[in-house]
Write a protein that holds these residues in place. Structure first.
Motif, PDB file in Angstrom:
ATOM      1  N   GLY A   1       0.831  -1.219   0.000  1.00  0.00           N
ATOM      2  CA  GLY A   1       0.000   0.000   0.000  1.00  0.00           C
ATOM      3  C   GLY A   1       0.861   1.262   0.000  1.00  0.00           C
ATOM      4  O   GLY A   1       2.062   1.214   0.297  1.00  0.00           O
ATOM      5  N   LEU A   2       0.229   2.378  -0.311  1.00  0.00           N
ATOM      6  CA  LEU A   2       0.985   3.633  -0.459  1.00  0.00           C
ATOM      7  C   LEU A   2       1.201   4.375   0.859  1.00  0.00           C
ATOM      8  O   LEU A   2       2.027   5.284   0.932  1.00  0.00           O
ATOM      9  CB  LEU A   2       0.275   4.562  -1.452  1.00  0.00           C
ATOM     10  N   GLY A   3       0.463   4.025   1.886  1.00  0.00           N
ATOM     11  CA  GLY A   3       0.667   4.648   3.197  1.00  0.00           C
ATOM     12  C   GLY A   3       0.377   6.133   3.209  1.00  0.00           C
ATOM     13  O   GLY A   3       1.081   6.915   3.855  1.00  0.00           O
TER      14      GLY A   3
ATOM     15  N   PRO B   1       8.920   2.801   2.974  1.00  0.00           N
ATOM     16  CA  PRO B   1       7.693   2.048   3.229  1.00  0.00           C
ATOM     17  C   PRO B   1       7.208   2.277   4.652  1.00  0.00           C
ATOM     18  O   PRO B   1       8.007   2.303   5.583  1.00  0.00           O
ATOM     19  CB  PRO B   1       8.128   0.589   3.073  1.00  0.00           C
ATOM     20  N   LYS B   2       5.872   2.421   4.821  1.00  0.00           N
ATOM     21  CA  LYS B   2       5.376   2.624   6.192  1.00  0.00           C
ATOM     22  C   LYS B   2       5.659   1.400   7.053  1.00  0.00           C
ATOM     23  O   LYS B   2       5.821   1.509   8.258  1.00  0.00           O
ATOM     24  CB  LYS B   2       3.895   2.962   6.202  1.00  0.00           C
ATOM     25  N   GLU B   3       5.734   0.215   6.422  1.00  0.00           N
ATOM     26  CA  GLU B   3       6.008  -1.015   7.188  1.00  0.00           C
ATOM     27  C   GLU B   3       7.400  -0.993   7.799  1.00  0.00           C
ATOM     28  O   GLU B   3       7.721  -1.815   8.650  1.00  0.00           O
ATOM     29  CB  GLU B   3       5.851  -2.246   6.284  1.00  0.00           C
TER      30      GLU B   3
ATOM     31  N   ARG C   1       5.260  -9.325  -6.083  1.00  0.00           N
ATOM     32  CA  ARG C   1       5.046  -7.890  -6.270  1.00  0.00           C
ATOM     33  C   ARG C   1       3.632  -7.599  -6.740  1.00  0.00           C
ATOM     34  O   ARG C   1       3.133  -8.247  -7.651  1.00  0.00           O
ATOM     35  CB  ARG C   1       6.040  -7.387  -7.322  1.00  0.00           C
ATOM     36  N   GLN C   2       3.030  -6.636  -6.109  1.00  0.00           N
ATOM     37  CA  GLN C   2       1.746  -6.123  -6.597  1.00  0.00           C
ATOM     38  C   GLN C   2       2.110  -4.890  -7.423  1.00  0.00           C
ATOM     39  O   GLN C   2       2.608  -3.903  -6.869  1.00  0.00           O
ATOM     40  CB  GLN C   2       0.857  -5.754  -5.408  1.00  0.00           C
ATOM     41  N   LYS C   3       1.884  -4.975  -8.724  1.00  0.00           N
ATOM     42  CA  LYS C   3       2.407  -3.900  -9.591  1.00  0.00           C
ATOM     43  C   LYS C   3       1.729  -2.565  -9.334  1.00  0.00           C
ATOM     44  O   LYS C   3       2.338  -1.511  -9.479  1.00  0.00           O
ATOM     45  CB  LYS C   3       2.258  -4.301 -11.058  1.00  0.00           C
TER      46      LYS C   3
ATOM     47  N   HIS D   1      -6.690  -7.687  -3.712  1.00  0.00           N
ATOM     48  CA  HIS D   1      -5.814  -7.929  -4.856  1.00  0.00           C
ATOM     49  C   HIS D   1      -4.410  -8.319  -4.381  1.00  0.00           C
ATOM     50  O   HIS D   1      -3.774  -9.215  -4.946  1.00  0.00           O
ATOM     51  CB  HIS D   1      -5.777  -6.675  -5.740  1.00  0.00           C
ATOM     52  N   ALA D   2      -3.941  -7.661  -3.305  1.00  0.00           N
ATOM     53  CA  ALA D   2      -2.600  -7.985  -2.775  1.00  0.00           C
ATOM     54  C   ALA D   2      -2.540  -9.443  -2.320  1.00  0.00           C
ATOM     55  O   ALA D   2      -1.543 -10.141  -2.540  1.00  0.00           O
ATOM     56  CB  ALA D   2      -2.256  -7.047  -1.608  1.00  0.00           C
ATOM     57  N   VAL D   3      -3.618  -9.917  -1.699  1.00  0.00           N
ATOM     58  CA  VAL D   3      -3.638 -11.333  -1.263  1.00  0.00           C
ATOM     59  C   VAL D   3      -3.675 -12.238  -2.492  1.00  0.00           C
ATOM     60  O   VAL D   3      -2.963 -13.258  -2.549  1.00  0.00           O
ATOM     61  CB  VAL D   3      -4.851 -11.596  -0.329  1.00  0.00           C
TER      62      VAL D   3
ATOM     63  N   LEU E   1      -1.502 -11.326   7.592  1.00  0.00           N
ATOM     64  CA  LEU E   1      -1.244 -10.334   8.650  1.00  0.00           C
ATOM     65  C   LEU E   1      -0.941  -9.007   7.968  1.00  0.00           C
ATOM     66  O   LEU E   1      -0.025  -8.931   7.132  1.00  0.00           O
ATOM     67  CB  LEU E   1      -0.026 -10.722   9.503  1.00  0.00           C
ATOM     68  N   LEU E   2      -1.698  -7.977   8.301  1.00  0.00           N
ATOM     69  CA  LEU E   2      -1.419  -6.669   7.698  1.00  0.00           C
ATOM     70  C   LEU E   2      -0.069  -6.168   8.216  1.00  0.00           C
ATOM     71  O   LEU E   2       0.212  -6.235   9.415  1.00  0.00           O
ATOM     72  CB  LEU E   2      -2.516  -5.667   8.022  1.00  0.00           C
ATOM     73  N   GLY E   3       0.723  -5.654   7.266  1.00  0.00           N
ATOM     74  CA  GLY E   3       2.096  -5.265   7.594  1.00  0.00           C
ATOM     75  C   GLY E   3       2.211  -4.027   8.458  1.00  0.00           C
ATOM     76  O   GLY E   3       3.304  -3.679   8.916  1.00  0.00           O
TER      77      GLY E   3
HETATM   78  P1  UTP Z   1      -4.032   0.084   4.328  1.00  0.00           P
HETATM   79  O1  UTP Z   1      -5.295   0.523   3.728  1.00  0.00           O
HETATM   80  O2  UTP Z   1      -3.757   0.363   5.756  1.00  0.00           O
HETATM   81  O3  UTP Z   1      -2.783   0.580   3.495  1.00  0.00           O
HETATM   82  O4  UTP Z   1      -3.833  -1.464   4.048  1.00  0.00           O
HETATM   83  P2  UTP Z   1      -2.491   1.805   2.600  1.00  0.00           P
HETATM   84  O5  UTP Z   1      -3.399   1.836   1.428  1.00  0.00           O
HETATM   85  O6  UTP Z   1      -1.030   1.758   2.355  1.00  0.00           O
HETATM   86  O7  UTP Z   1      -2.777   2.978   3.634  1.00  0.00           O
HETATM   87  P3  UTP Z   1      -3.269   4.467   3.488  1.00  0.00           P
HETATM   88  O8  UTP Z   1      -4.725   4.367   3.804  1.00  0.00           O
HETATM   89  O9  UTP Z   1      -2.942   4.985   2.124  1.00  0.00           O
HETATM   90  O10 UTP Z   1      -2.507   5.169   4.569  1.00  0.00           O
HETATM   91  C1  UTP Z   1      -3.429  -2.420   5.006  1.00  0.00           C
HETATM   92  C2  UTP Z   1      -2.217  -3.215   4.540  1.00  0.00           C
HETATM   93  O11 UTP Z   1      -2.456  -3.741   3.239  1.00  0.00           O
HETATM   94  C3  UTP Z   1      -1.426  -3.367   2.355  1.00  0.00           C
HETATM   95  C4  UTP Z   1      -0.759  -2.146   2.991  1.00  0.00           C
HETATM   96  O12 UTP Z   1       0.606  -2.081   2.633  1.00  0.00           O
HETATM   97  C5  UTP Z   1      -0.959  -2.361   4.473  1.00  0.00           C
HETATM   98  O13 UTP Z   1       0.117  -3.084   5.064  1.00  0.00           O
HETATM   99  N1  UTP Z   1      -1.994  -3.087   1.012  1.00  0.00           N
HETATM  100  C6  UTP Z   1      -3.031  -2.231   0.868  1.00  0.00           C
HETATM  101  C7  UTP Z   1      -1.434  -3.702  -0.087  1.00  0.00           C
HETATM  102  O14 UTP Z   1      -0.481  -4.488   0.026  1.00  0.00           O
HETATM  103  N2  UTP Z   1      -1.921  -3.406  -1.338  1.00  0.00           N
HETATM  104  C8  UTP Z   1      -2.963  -2.560  -1.510  1.00  0.00           C
HETATM  105  O15 UTP Z   1      -3.371  -2.348  -2.685  1.00  0.00           O
HETATM  106  C9  UTP Z   1      -3.536  -1.953  -0.380  1.00  0.00           C
END
Ligand code: UTP
Length: 297
Positions: free
Chosen positions: A17-19, A30-32, A107-109, A116-118, A133-135
Motif C-alpha cells: 500500500g501507499l501509506g 515504506p510505512k512497514e 510484487r503487486q504492480k 488484490h494484494a492477497v 497479517l497486515l504489515g
Molecule cells: P491500508 O489501507 O492500511 O494501506 O492497508 P495503505 O493503502 O497503504 O494505507 P493508506 O490508507 O494509504 O494510509 C493495510 C495493509 O495492506 C497493504 C498495505 O501495505 C498495508 O500493510 N496493502 C493495501 C497492499 O499491500 N496493497 C494494496 O493495494 C492496499
C-alpha cells in the motif's frame, strides 16, 4: 478423497500500500519500515508469525518497498564490522533477523486493494491454508492473535478472522462483522459464526461493535472468491467482499481474540504503540514511565 491439509505453515503479509495516512514520512520509505521503539513494524509482524509456528512468509511488496527485502536479507559486512568491534550481541541480532523463517517476495504492480494484494500471492501459497497479517498492524503480547487463529483452523478446518470490540460511535472506521454464536452450548464464547461483513457502517446501521483487526486465517478457497470479486469501494478489490462470499459458501468464523491491536499505519495509532511498547521495554521502560509522569499532561 484426500483430506485438506490442516497444518498452517504459510503467511501472507501485504505491504504494497501507499501509506498515504502517514505522509510525508512514507513519501520515500515504506510505512512497514517505520520503527516502533527499535524495530520496524513489519518485524513485529514477522515475529508474530514465528511465535505462531509459521515458517514460510510471503511478503507482497510494490514500488519503493525494497527496504523491506533488504531488512530481512543477510548483511555480512555489517555483521563482520560489529564483530570486529567486539559487539557480538548486536552482530547476532542482525544475523537472526534474516534467519527466523523462509521469506519469499511477490510484487503487486499497482496498489489495487488488499484483496488484490492477497490474490497476487496465490501461486506462492498453493492449495493450503494460510494466515494473512497486515504489515502495519501490530498486536504485541504473550499469546499472538495469529496463533489463536491457527488453533481454530487446525481444530475446525474453517477460516477465522480476528475481531475486537470498538466503541459503537467508531464503527464507521472499521470493517464490522454480523455474527451469531458458533455453538450456543460451546464453552468458547469468543468463537462466533459470521453471517455477514459490512465495511465502515454508521453506528446506527452497524450489526455489532466487533471490528476486523488485520489478522486472518484463510482456506485456499478464498482465492476463488477473490477471483470473482469485482472492484468495490475506491475502485479497489476489497478482501472484505471476498470474505462475504467465503462466509456464505464455506463458512467463516470471527474470533474475539485475547489481545489488543495498534493500527500503526495511522499517526495516532503509531504514537500509542510507541508509548505502550516503550513502557514495556526492559532497558528503559521504568525511566520512560517516570518521564511521562513528569510531563503532567
Ligand atoms: P491500508 O489501507 O492500511 O494501506 O492497508 P495503505 O493503502 O497503504 O494505507 P493508506 O490508507 O494509504 O494510509 C493495510 C495493509 O495492506 C497493504 C498495505 O501495505 C498495508 O500493510 N496493502 C493495501 C497492499 O499491500 N496493497 C494494496 O493495494 C492496499
Amino acid at each position: 478423497m484426500s483430506e485438506k491439509p490442516r497444518r498452517v505453515r504459510k503467511a501472507v503479509l501485504p505491504a504494497a500500500g501507499l501509506g498515504t495516512r502517514f505522509l510525508p514520512a512514507t513519501k520515500a520509505q515504506p510505512k512497514e519500515m517505520l520503527p516502533v521503539v527499535d524495530k520496524p513494524l513489519i518485524q513485529y509482524v514477522v515475529e508474530e508469525c514465528v511465535a505462531s509456528g509459521i515458517d514460510n512468509i510471503i511478503i507482497v511488496t510494490g514500488r519503493g518497498k525494497n527496504a523491506i527485502e533488504d531488512h530481512f536479507d543477510s548483511s555480512p559486512e555489517l555483521e563482520h564490522f560489529l564483530q570486529s568491534k567486539g559487539k557480538c550481541e548486536l552482530a547476532k541480532l542482525v544475523h537472526d533477523i534474516g534467519n527466523m523463517v523462509t521469506f519469499s517476495y511477490t510484487r503487486q504492480k499497482e496498489p489495487l486493494g488488499l484483496g488484490h494484494a492477497v490474490l497476487v500471492a496465490k501461486e506462492l501459497v498453493g492449495n493450503e491454508p494460510f494466515a494473512v497479517l497486515l504489515g502495519d498492524v501490530i498486536i504485541p503480547g504473550p499469546r499472538p492473535a495469529t496463533q489463536q487463529l491457527v488453533e481454530i483452523y487446525e481444530s475446525t478446518g474453517k477460516g477465522a478472522i480476528a475481531v475486537e470490540e470498538v466503541p459503537r460511535a467508531k464503527t464507521g472506521l472499521y470493517g464490522i462483522v454480523d455474527v451469531e454464536p458458533s455453538n450456543p452450548s460451546s464453552a468458547n464464547s469468543r468463537l462466533l459464526k459470521i453471517r455477514d461483513l459490512v465495511e465502515k457502517p454508521n453506528p446506527a446501521d452497524a450489526p455489532s461493535n466487533l471490528a476486523v483487526t488485520g489478522r486472518y486465517l484463510l482456506p485456499p478457497e478464498v482465492f476463488d472468491c477473490l477471483e470473482r470479486t469485482k472492484p468495490g469501494r475506491g475502485g479497489e478489490i476489497q478482501l472484505t467482499d471476498a470474505l462475504r462470499l467465503l462466509a456464505q459458501e464455506s463458512g467463516l468464523y470471527a474470533y474475539n481474540y485475547e489481545g489488543k491491536s495498534y493500527d500503526a499505519g495511522d499517526k495516532l495509532g503509531f504514537l500509542k504503540a510507541t508509548v505502550e511498547i516503550g513502557l514495556e521495554n526492559k532497558e528503559f521502560g521504568n525511566e520512560f514511565r517516570e518521564y511521562l509522569r513528569e510531563l503532567k499532561v
